[in-house]
Enzyme design. Structure first.
Site, PDB file in Angstrom:
ATOM      1  N   LYS A  13       4.068  18.168  -2.443  1.00  0.00           N
ATOM      2  CA  LYS A  13       3.176  18.806  -3.423  1.00  0.00           C
ATOM      3  C   LYS A  13       1.803  19.100  -2.812  1.00  0.00           C
ATOM      4  O   LYS A  13       1.257  20.182  -2.999  1.00  0.00           O
ATOM      5  CB  LYS A  13       2.986  17.910  -4.665  1.00  0.00           C
ATOM      6  CG  LYS A  13       4.257  17.615  -5.436  1.00  0.00           C
ATOM      7  CD  LYS A  13       3.961  16.847  -6.719  1.00  0.00           C
ATOM      8  CE  LYS A  13       3.336  15.482  -6.501  1.00  0.00           C
ATOM      9  NZ  LYS A  13       4.219  14.504  -5.824  1.00  0.00           N
ATOM     10  N   ARG A  88       1.337  13.073 -14.896  1.00  0.00           N
ATOM     11  CA  ARG A  88       2.454  12.221 -14.497  1.00  0.00           C
ATOM     12  C   ARG A  88       3.075  11.510 -15.691  1.00  0.00           C
ATOM     13  O   ARG A  88       4.038  10.758 -15.513  1.00  0.00           O
ATOM     14  CB  ARG A  88       1.975  11.165 -13.513  1.00  0.00           C
ATOM     15  CG  ARG A  88       2.221  11.506 -12.033  1.00  0.00           C
ATOM     16  CD  ARG A  88       1.533  10.445 -11.213  1.00  0.00           C
ATOM     17  NE  ARG A  88       2.098  10.193  -9.930  1.00  0.00           N
ATOM     18  CZ  ARG A  88       1.561  10.648  -8.794  1.00  0.00           C
ATOM     19  NH1 ARG A  88       0.520  11.434  -8.804  1.00  0.00           N
ATOM     20  NH2 ARG A  88       2.090  10.303  -7.640  1.00  0.00           N
ATOM     21  N   ARG A 127       5.465   9.078   7.660  1.00  0.00           N
ATOM     22  CA  ARG A 127       4.269   9.911   7.811  1.00  0.00           C
ATOM     23  C   ARG A 127       3.016   9.110   8.191  1.00  0.00           C
ATOM     24  O   ARG A 127       2.837   7.965   7.805  1.00  0.00           O
ATOM     25  CB  ARG A 127       4.043  10.772   6.572  1.00  0.00           C
ATOM     26  CG  ARG A 127       3.639  10.043   5.333  1.00  0.00           C
ATOM     27  CD  ARG A 127       3.622  11.003   4.131  1.00  0.00           C
ATOM     28  NE  ARG A 127       3.243  10.312   2.928  1.00  0.00           N
ATOM     29  CZ  ARG A 127       3.186  10.846   1.727  1.00  0.00           C
ATOM     30  NH1 ARG A 127       3.519  12.123   1.551  1.00  0.00           N
ATOM     31  NH2 ARG A 127       2.824  10.150   0.684  1.00  0.00           N
ATOM     32  N   ARG A 161      -0.877   5.614   5.034  1.00  0.00           N
ATOM     33  CA  ARG A 161      -1.264   5.210   3.685  1.00  0.00           C
ATOM     34  C   ARG A 161      -0.695   3.822   3.400  1.00  0.00           C
ATOM     35  O   ARG A 161       0.440   3.537   3.748  1.00  0.00           O
ATOM     36  CB  ARG A 161      -0.726   6.229   2.664  1.00  0.00           C
ATOM     37  CG  ARG A 161      -1.663   7.392   2.463  1.00  0.00           C
ATOM     38  CD  ARG A 161      -1.074   8.453   1.594  1.00  0.00           C
ATOM     39  NE  ARG A 161      -0.564   7.959   0.307  1.00  0.00           N
ATOM     40  CZ  ARG A 161      -0.170   8.777  -0.666  1.00  0.00           C
ATOM     41  NH1 ARG A 161      -0.217  10.100  -0.511  1.00  0.00           N
ATOM     42  NH2 ARG A 161       0.291   8.287  -1.801  1.00  0.00           N
ATOM     43  N   ARG A 172       7.354   3.724  -6.390  1.00  0.00           N
ATOM     44  CA  ARG A 172       6.765   5.004  -6.791  1.00  0.00           C
ATOM     45  C   ARG A 172       7.850   5.956  -7.311  1.00  0.00           C
ATOM     46  O   ARG A 172       7.644   6.713  -8.269  1.00  0.00           O
ATOM     47  CB  ARG A 172       6.010   5.631  -5.609  1.00  0.00           C
ATOM     48  CG  ARG A 172       4.709   4.880  -5.310  1.00  0.00           C
ATOM     49  CD  ARG A 172       4.188   5.119  -3.913  1.00  0.00           C
ATOM     50  NE  ARG A 172       3.788   6.490  -3.671  1.00  0.00           N
ATOM     51  CZ  ARG A 172       3.613   7.005  -2.449  1.00  0.00           C
ATOM     52  NH1 ARG A 172       3.838   6.269  -1.371  1.00  0.00           N
ATOM     53  NH2 ARG A 172       3.222   8.242  -2.314  1.00  0.00           N
TER      54      ARG A 172
HETATM   55  P1  AMP Z   1      -0.084  10.560  -4.870  1.00  0.00           P
HETATM   56  O1  AMP Z   1      -1.008  10.769  -3.714  1.00  0.00           O
HETATM   57  O2  AMP Z   1      -0.088  11.702  -5.840  1.00  0.00           O
HETATM   58  O3  AMP Z   1       1.316  10.161  -4.442  1.00  0.00           O
HETATM   59  O4  AMP Z   1      -0.673   9.311  -5.702  1.00  0.00           O
HETATM   60  C1  AMP Z   1      -0.811   8.025  -5.116  1.00  0.00           C
HETATM   61  C2  AMP Z   1      -0.931   6.969  -6.205  1.00  0.00           C
HETATM   62  O5  AMP Z   1      -2.081   7.236  -7.014  1.00  0.00           O
HETATM   63  C3  AMP Z   1       0.231   6.917  -7.183  1.00  0.00           C
HETATM   64  O6  AMP Z   1       1.311   6.133  -6.712  1.00  0.00           O
HETATM   65  C4  AMP Z   1      -0.443   6.301  -8.414  1.00  0.00           C
HETATM   66  O7  AMP Z   1      -0.630   4.898  -8.243  1.00  0.00           O
HETATM   67  C5  AMP Z   1      -1.826   6.940  -8.384  1.00  0.00           C
HETATM   68  N1  AMP Z   1      -1.852   8.212  -9.139  1.00  0.00           N
HETATM   69  C6  AMP Z   1      -2.069   9.476  -8.638  1.00  0.00           C
HETATM   70  N2  AMP Z   1      -2.060  10.391  -9.615  1.00  0.00           N
HETATM   71  C7  AMP Z   1      -1.825   9.711 -10.771  1.00  0.00           C
HETATM   72  C8  AMP Z   1      -1.683  10.106 -12.129  1.00  0.00           C
HETATM   73  N3  AMP Z   1      -1.754  11.395 -12.509  1.00  0.00           N
HETATM   74  N4  AMP Z   1      -1.448   9.124 -13.049  1.00  0.00           N
HETATM   75  C9  AMP Z   1      -1.383   7.821 -12.701  1.00  0.00           C
HETATM   76  N5  AMP Z   1      -1.480   7.382 -11.434  1.00  0.00           N
HETATM   77  C10 AMP Z   1      -1.710   8.315 -10.466  1.00  0.00           C
END
Ligand code: AMP
Length: 217
Positions: A13, A88, A127, A161, A172
């Protein structure tokens, strides 16, 4: 035009949002990036979110909705937004509708990127990125040309990360299937949902996304 990119962690994404943002002059809003910045800065919000993120769970709705609202106001003149990693949950999707309506805008399209879980675990656990310039790499798919040296800036420090371990990735994915996938049933009946195959290479996926959006502008 305002677009949501929907898909499991590791579907690409962020990569696709950056490409599309450039191509269509849209402002990319990534809640994952905003939350990581908050954690790195040590802010109150970062302290609240950090532990939750390390477990692979979702940060409370009100925190991420607040972040998005703030950024929409900062970028009020943008011709449109591309949202990656938000919404989400159904509550976040409803909040997004309200936030856009309150600014005289609306959501035009939602592009779902489909990738199977085992491919995602491989993608994510491999990654890493240059600590200096952020250039992304993957073990074994995209290693630096000179081992240990960043192709782009020559940096020699690399970072992963903290939530990219197999155990956290599985948590996740579970959060995605239980809390985020219901959004498909939310957006489908509104006629906004488009689905692309996220297993293809980056350029092919980008072409598919552009095709999916054409006619929705
Ligand atoms: P991402 O980089 O989008 O994979 O997000 C990393 C982490 O941030 C996720 O596993 C969640 O813990 C938190 N996170 C990111 N976006 C959201 C969201 N819209 N709602 C809740 N938690 C989020």
């Amino acid at each position: 035009m305002n677009v949501v990119l929907l898909g499991p962690p590791g579907a690409g994404k962020g990569t696709q949002a950056k490409l599309l943002g450039k191509a269509r002059s849209l402002v990319q809003l990534s809640t994952g990036d905003m939350l990581r910045a908050a954690v790195a800065s040590g802010s109150g919000l970062g302290r609240k979110a950090g532990d939750v993120m390390e477990r692979g769970e979702l940060v409370p709705d009100e925190l991420v909705i607040g972040l998005i609202a703030e950024r929409m106001d900062q970028d009020g003149k943008a011709s449109g937004f591309i949202l990656d990693g938000f919404p989400r949950t159904i509550a976040q999707a409803e909040a997004l509708d309200r936030l856009l309506a309150g600014r005289g805008k609306r959501l035009d399209a939602v592009v779902e990127m489909r990738v199977d879980d085992e491919a995602l675990v491989k993608r994510i656990t491999g990654r890493f990125a240059c600590a200096d310039c952020g250039e992304g790499y993957h073990d074994p798919f995209k290693m630096p040309k000179v081992p240990g040296v960043c192709d782009r800036c020559g940096g020699t420090e690399f970072v992963r990360r903290r939530d990219d371990t197999e155990e956290v990735v599985r948590a996740r994915l579970m959060a995605y299937h239980t809390q985020t996938e219901p959004l498909i049933g939310y957006y489908g009946p509104q006629g906004k949902l488009r689905t692309v195959d996220g297993m293809a290479d980056i350029d092919t996926v980008q072409e598919e996304i552009v095709e999916a959006l054409d006619g929705k502008g």
